[in-house]
Design an enzyme around this catalytic site. Structure first.
Site, short mmCIF file in Angstrom:
data_model
loop_
_atom_site.label_atom_id
_atom_site.label_comp_id
_atom_site.label_asym_id
_atom_site.label_seq_id
_atom_site.Cartn_x
_atom_site.Cartn_y
_atom_site.Cartn_z
N ARG A 55 58.31 65.93 21.39
CA ARG A 55 57.23 65.30 22.15
C ARG A 55 56.86 66.09 23.40
NH1 ARG A 55 59.31 60.08 23.29
NH2 ARG A 55 59.93 60.89 25.30
N LYS A 205 35.24 69.30 24.51
CA LYS A 205 33.90 69.87 24.64
C LYS A 205 33.97 71.39 24.46
CE LYS A 205 32.79 65.59 25.32
NZ LYS A 205 32.76 64.92 26.59
C1 PLP Z 1 33.36 63.61 26.90
C2 PLP Z 1 33.74 63.52 28.32
C3 PLP Z 1 34.99 62.99 28.69
C4 PLP Z 1 35.92 62.38 27.69
O1 PLP Z 1 36.43 63.26 26.76
P1 PLP Z 1 37.04 62.73 25.38
O2 PLP Z 1 37.80 63.87 24.85
O3 PLP Z 1 35.87 62.32 24.54
O4 PLP Z 1 37.91 61.55 25.70
C5 PLP Z 1 35.31 62.99 30.02
N1 PLP Z 1 34.49 63.48 30.95
C6 PLP Z 1 33.29 64.00 30.64
C7 PLP Z 1 32.43 64.53 31.72
C8 PLP Z 1 32.88 64.03 29.32
O5 PLP Z 1 31.67 64.50 29.01
#
Ligand code: PLP
Length: 393
Positions: A55, A205
């Protein structure tokens, strides 16, 4: 790899094992829960350390953590199962019942929900501030203000925050600064050079970059690392070797992808700005944007995500634009190789400021397709919007 200082070189080299002859370029994918030790001495040697149990990470996850920390100049990085879990874990690590939190009004909406529900339930009070506040944040500091959370540029509305000014005030009051740096990425906004204590990424992202992984990263200074790491481990946060491998593979091309995303966003925003239905473009890399000067001062680049405010249109006309896009998909994410477009309405989640635009807001992610094809798709969409608006009139 400490002699390598150029970002592109770090991207290509960090987190690799330059070990035995014949070893592959990439680290292997470790799938693990139990780790075996030979003899009680070996068992004793790792007891209570991160090397004792699956973990706590593997060579694959540690390679990605090391690369991320190195790129942004952090002491350490921790991987979480999503961007949101990175945000919530970091907030809970630094806040205690009775503490006060200052939160940017333009924050990602699920972060706001977490403050309003979970932090409130734990007796932690949140005050939302105008993201353009800068050093004026001093007027909101209370004796129990323990953390200032920023997101720059803000979600949906793209306000750039004066992070150095906010950090100076926060530190003077003994508060820590957390930043959701997802738009900036570790390449284009070097948080720790601007006074940030905890930099948070939705690695989902641009870092992973291919719309196939959910992951978050918490990057910390040396001072905060033990506290955040301890809490992270107590929560049982972990990510799989497979996902870490995919994110590390995405990371290798981050700088070339960002360059192209930014260039395509530039072409699209130029085209959009010339359309009579467009009231405003929300993209700090564009001269004339309210955040442009701060972006120029503090960022070294931009990405493919921006907003477009239209002059008031009938709902049906906006639907006509969006329905029938072929190059642009519709989805609640960004940072992958593909172009996306969604309608958004920030007025529902602003309390310290007001979203005053009269017309609808679209969020666009410029992907890696050819800009001519994206523009042809947008042009067809605008033509559908015009026809539908005329039919309504
Ligand atoms: C998408 C996003 C998140 C969350 O990310 P996840 O991996 O979808 O949980 C957080 N902050 C911003 C600015 C985002 O665009």
């Amino acid at each position: 790899m400490n002699h390598l200082h150029s970002t592109d070189t770090v991207l290509a080299h960090e987190g690799r094992s330059h070990g035995q002859p014949g070893s592959p370029v990439n680290p292997p994918v470790y799938r693990q829960s139990t780790l075996l030790f030979h003899g009680t001495d070996a068992l004793d040697a790792v007891r209570g350390t991160p090397l004792a149990y699956g973990r706590h990470g593997s060579p694959t996850t540690r390679a990605l953590e090391k690369a991320l920390a190195r790129l942004e100049g952090a002491h350490a990085a921790l991987l979480t199962p999503s961007g949101l879990s990175a945000i919530t874990t970091a907030l809970l690590a630094v806040l205690n019942p009775g503490d006060h939190l200052l939160m940017a009004d333009s924050v990602y909406d699920p972060t706001r929900s977490f403050c309003d529900e979970t932090l409130a339930r734990l007796g932690i009070e949140t005050t939302y501030y105008d993201p353009s506040i800068g050093a004026g944040i001093a007027s909101l500091m209370r004796p129990n203000t323990r953390a200032v959370f920023a997101e720059s540029p803000g979600s949906l509305t793209f306000e750039v925050q004066d992070i150095p000014a906010i950090s100076r005030v926060a530190h003077r009051h003994g508060a820590v600064v957390l930043l959701d740096n997802t738009w900036g990425t570790p390449l284009n906004f070097r948080s720790f050079d601007h006074g940030v204590d905890v930099s948070i990424h939705a690695a989902t992202k641009y870092i992973a970059g291919h719309s196939d992984v959910l992951m978050g990263a918490i990057l910390t200074t040396e001072a905060l690392s033990p506290k955040v790491t301890r809490f992270y481990r107590q929560l049982g946060m972990t990510v799989s070797g497979d996902d870490a491998y995919l994110a590390l593979r995405g990371l290798r091309t981050l700088s070339v992808r960002l360059e192209r995303h930014q260039r395509n966003a530039h072409v699209l925003t130029e085209w959009l700005a010339a359309q009579p239905e467009v009231a405003r473009i929300l993209y700090p890399a564009r001269p004339g944007d309210p955040g442009h000067a701060l972006w120029q001062r503090d960022f070294t680049g931009a990405c493919g995500l921006f907003g477009v405010v239209l002059h008031p249109q009938p709902d049906e006309a906006v639907r006509a634009l969006l329905d029938g896009m072929t190059c642009f998909g519709m989805g609640y994410s960004w940072g992958g190789f593909e172009s996306l477009i969604i309608p958004s309405n920030p007025s529902r989640n602003r309390t310290a400021t007001q979203w005053a635009a009269a017309g609808p807001l679209l969020r666009i992610h410029a992907g890696l397709e050819h800009p001519d094809d994206m523009i042809a798709d947008l042009a067809a969409g605008f033509a559908r919007m015009r026809a539908a608006a005329l039919a309504e009139a």
